[in-house]
Design a protein around this motif. Structure first.
Motif, PDB file in Angstrom:
ATOM      1  N   ALA A 155       0.834  -1.209   0.000  1.00  0.00           N
ATOM      2  CA  ALA A 155       0.000   0.000   0.000  1.00  0.00           C
ATOM      3  C   ALA A 155       0.869   1.259   0.000  1.00  0.00           C
ATOM      4  N   VAL A 156       1.817   1.308  -0.952  1.00  0.00           N
ATOM      5  CA  VAL A 156       2.702   2.464  -1.075  1.00  0.00           C
ATOM      6  C   VAL A 156       2.432   3.165  -2.405  1.00  0.00           C
ATOM      7  N   ASP A 157       2.971   4.375  -2.539  1.00  0.00           N
ATOM      8  CA  ASP A 157       2.797   5.144  -3.764  1.00  0.00           C
ATOM      9  C   ASP A 157       3.495   4.432  -4.923  1.00  0.00           C
ATOM     10  N   PRO A 158       2.762   4.073  -5.996  1.00  0.00           N
ATOM     11  CA  PRO A 158       3.372   3.294  -7.078  1.00  0.00           C
ATOM     12  C   PRO A 158       4.561   3.983  -7.732  1.00  0.00           C
ATOM     13  N   ARG A 159       4.438   5.260  -8.035  1.00  0.00           N
ATOM     14  CA  ARG A 159       5.540   5.956  -8.709  1.00  0.00           C
ATOM     15  C   ARG A 159       6.773   5.980  -7.820  1.00  0.00           C
ATOM     16  N   ASP A 160       6.597   6.277  -6.547  1.00  0.00           N
ATOM     17  CA  ASP A 160       7.726   6.327  -5.624  1.00  0.00           C
ATOM     18  C   ASP A 160       8.385   4.955  -5.487  1.00  0.00           C
ATOM     19  N   PHE A 161       7.564   3.923  -5.355  1.00  0.00           N
ATOM     20  CA  PHE A 161       8.119   2.576  -5.180  1.00  0.00           C
ATOM     21  C   PHE A 161       8.886   2.142  -6.423  1.00  0.00           C
ATOM     22  N   ARG A 162       8.339   2.426  -7.590  1.00  0.00           N
ATOM     23  CA  ARG A 162       9.002   2.025  -8.828  1.00  0.00           C
ATOM     24  C   ARG A 162      10.343   2.735  -8.988  1.00  0.00           C
ATOM     25  N   LEU A 163      10.400   4.017  -8.669  1.00  0.00           N
ATOM     26  CA  LEU A 163      11.667   4.734  -8.766  1.00  0.00           C
ATOM     27  C   LEU A 163      12.650   4.219  -7.724  1.00  0.00           C
ATOM     28  N   TRP A 164      12.160   3.901  -6.546  1.00  0.00           N
ATOM     29  CA  TRP A 164      13.012   3.374  -5.472  1.00  0.00           C
ATOM     30  C   TRP A 164      13.666   2.062  -5.901  1.00  0.00           C
ATOM     31  N   VAL A 165      12.899   1.163  -6.510  1.00  0.00           N
ATOM     32  CA  VAL A 165      13.448  -0.099  -7.026  1.00  0.00           C
ATOM     33  C   VAL A 165      14.463   0.187  -8.128  1.00  0.00           C
ATOM     34  N   CYS A 166      14.133   1.112  -9.031  1.00  0.00           N
ATOM     35  CA  CYS A 166      15.043   1.442 -10.132  1.00  0.00           C
ATOM     36  C   CYS A 166      16.366   2.003  -9.621  1.00  0.00           C
ATOM     37  N   LEU A 167      16.333   2.770  -8.539  1.00  0.00           N
ATOM     38  CA  LEU A 167      17.569   3.325  -7.987  1.00  0.00           C
ATOM     39  C   LEU A 167      18.523   2.212  -7.568  1.00  0.00           C
ATOM     40  N   HIS A 168      17.991   1.172  -6.934  1.00  0.00           N
ATOM     41  CA  HIS A 168      18.848   0.050  -6.517  1.00  0.00           C
ATOM     42  C   HIS A 168      19.436  -0.670  -7.722  1.00  0.00           C
ATOM     43  N   GLU A 169      18.584  -1.016  -8.675  1.00  0.00           N
ATOM     44  CA  GLU A 169      19.062  -1.788  -9.822  1.00  0.00           C
ATOM     45  C   GLU A 169      19.974  -0.963 -10.721  1.00  0.00           C
ATOM     46  N   GLU A 170      19.689   0.322 -10.865  1.00  0.00           N
ATOM     47  CA  GLU A 170      20.566   1.172 -11.666  1.00  0.00           C
ATOM     48  C   GLU A 170      21.932   1.325 -11.013  1.00  0.00           C
TER      49      GLU A 170
END
Length: 380
Positions: A155-170
């Motif tokens: 139940a988190v903000d989708p845009r924020d979560f997606r960018l957060w995941v991308c930061l790790h993988e990038e």
């Protein structure tokens, strides 16, 4: 030469066993894919600016579903395991190889099916050669169904979560494209780990008993895992080196995603708290499987590696920390991961940072020879 692992069967088994992803409409799926591609490029700029690592130009992430992740990882396994399959295949009778390859194919497929519903993304470091025979540098892959499932569950903000995941993988993409020798170093260590195995029948039977003991221990709540059960003393030395570098790169990824997060991911604190709780959850059977596959060890790597990076950056700055990428000799040992002052004293030669327990300190990185300068999955 008979195959040691029936890779086609592994894919077929994994695709058949993997659980379906969350229910989404066509528009929701299309929007998620488009946003993940955009955010992967945005994340790369944040990571490069923060870390100071000069990496390759950004590329859009490859977005896959769960079966697509299974197929991609089988391709990677083929590359990583080629030295071992060549060695075993050349010494094993045809009938034994034919039967064994189907058994291992099913086993690999079952493991991939378990992981395919949990992995959010990864930087695929080992890819098959292109049509010209050149080895690609790597590929950033995001598993869209799992990201959508996780953001809904938390139940988190989708845009924020997606960018957060991308930061790790990038961060991983920046690491391996900005530090040219790192990929070759890891591959050489893994090749050595695989090819020094003693594969006579007596040893194999002994290893099977060790695996059985590891399974029993895991069900009792112990820390045993299959990887540790089957390794030789010589392999343990190599695995310690690989574990240290993977702890570094995973911890660096976690540190960067949370350090960059507050400026670009407004709800990062909420995401981190909920995600940490989710990582520690799961049914008892789920926890046992994760322990057996070494996934619990990976979870510890995130925490230990992040603590190491934070300690060094706090005391020596980002430029001081980035000395870690100079050569294999400046990578931290497992002991130094646990005590960052040991690494700072050895690599940065800082008298202002006396190492703890200096009697146990080491003068070098396992005696490895740096490879020439000519160019390892984020389960939750």
């Amino acid at each position: 030469m008979p195959a040691v692992i029936d890779w086609d069967l592994a894919v077929a088994t994994g695709v058949r066993l993997v659980r379906p992803g969350p229910q989404v409409s066509r528009d929701e799926a299309k929007n998620a894919v488009t946003e993940l591609r955009r955010l992967s490029r945005e994340a790369e700029g944040h990571v490069k600016e923060f870390t100071g690592i000069d990496s390759a130009p950004p590329e859009e992430a490859t977005i896959v579903d769960r079966p697509g992740w299974i197929r991609a990882n089988v391709d990677g396994f083929k590359v990583v395991l080629e030295p071992l399959t060549d060695k075993v295949g050349s010494s094993m009778p045809g009938i034994v190889s034919a039967v064994g390859s189907r058994i291992t194919g099913v086993e690999v497929g079952a493991v991939l099916a378990f992981l395919a519903s949990r992995v959010l993304g990864q930087y695929e470091l080992f890819l098959p050669p292109d049509p010209d025979g050149n080895a690609p540098t790597g590929r950033l892959t995001l598993v869209a169904p799992n990201i959508v499932h996780a953001e809904r569950e938390l139940a988190v903000d989708p845009r924020d979560f997606r960018l957060w995941v991308c930061l790790h993988e990038e961060t991983h993409r920046v690491q391996f494209t900005g530090v040219p020798w790192l990929r070759e170093y890891l591959q050489s260590q893994m090749t050595e780990f695989l090819t020094i195995s003693d594969l006579d029948l007596s040893t194999l039977l002994h290893r099977m008993r060790d695996v059985t003991d590891a399974v029993a221990d895991a069900f009792k709540g112990g820390d045993s895992n299959i990887i540790e059960a089957i390794q030789t003393p010589e392999q343990k030395t190599i695995l310690d080196r690989v574990t240290a570098v993977m702890t570094l790169v995973e911890g660096h990824g976690d540190y960067v995603m949370d350090a960059v997060g507050p400026s670009v991911v407004p709800s990062v604190a909420d995401i981190r708290a909920k995600f940490h709780h989710r990582r520690a959850g799961g049914s008892r059977i789920d926890q046992i499987i994760r322990r057996l596959l070494g996934i619990e060890l990976k979870m510890k790597q995130y925490a230990e590696g992040s603590t190491f990076v934070k300690a060094v950056v706090n005391e020596a700055g980002m430029a001081g920390f980035n000395r870690v990428w100079t050569s294999p000799n400046t990578l931290p040992t497992r002991q130094e991961i646990s005590d960052p002052h040991l690494w700072m004293h050895r690599v940065l030669n800082s008298n202002a940072l006396p190492p703890h327990n200096t009697q146990n300190g080491q003068n070098g990185q396992n005696g490895t020879t740096p490879p020439t300068n000519n160019d390892p999955n984020n389960p939750e």
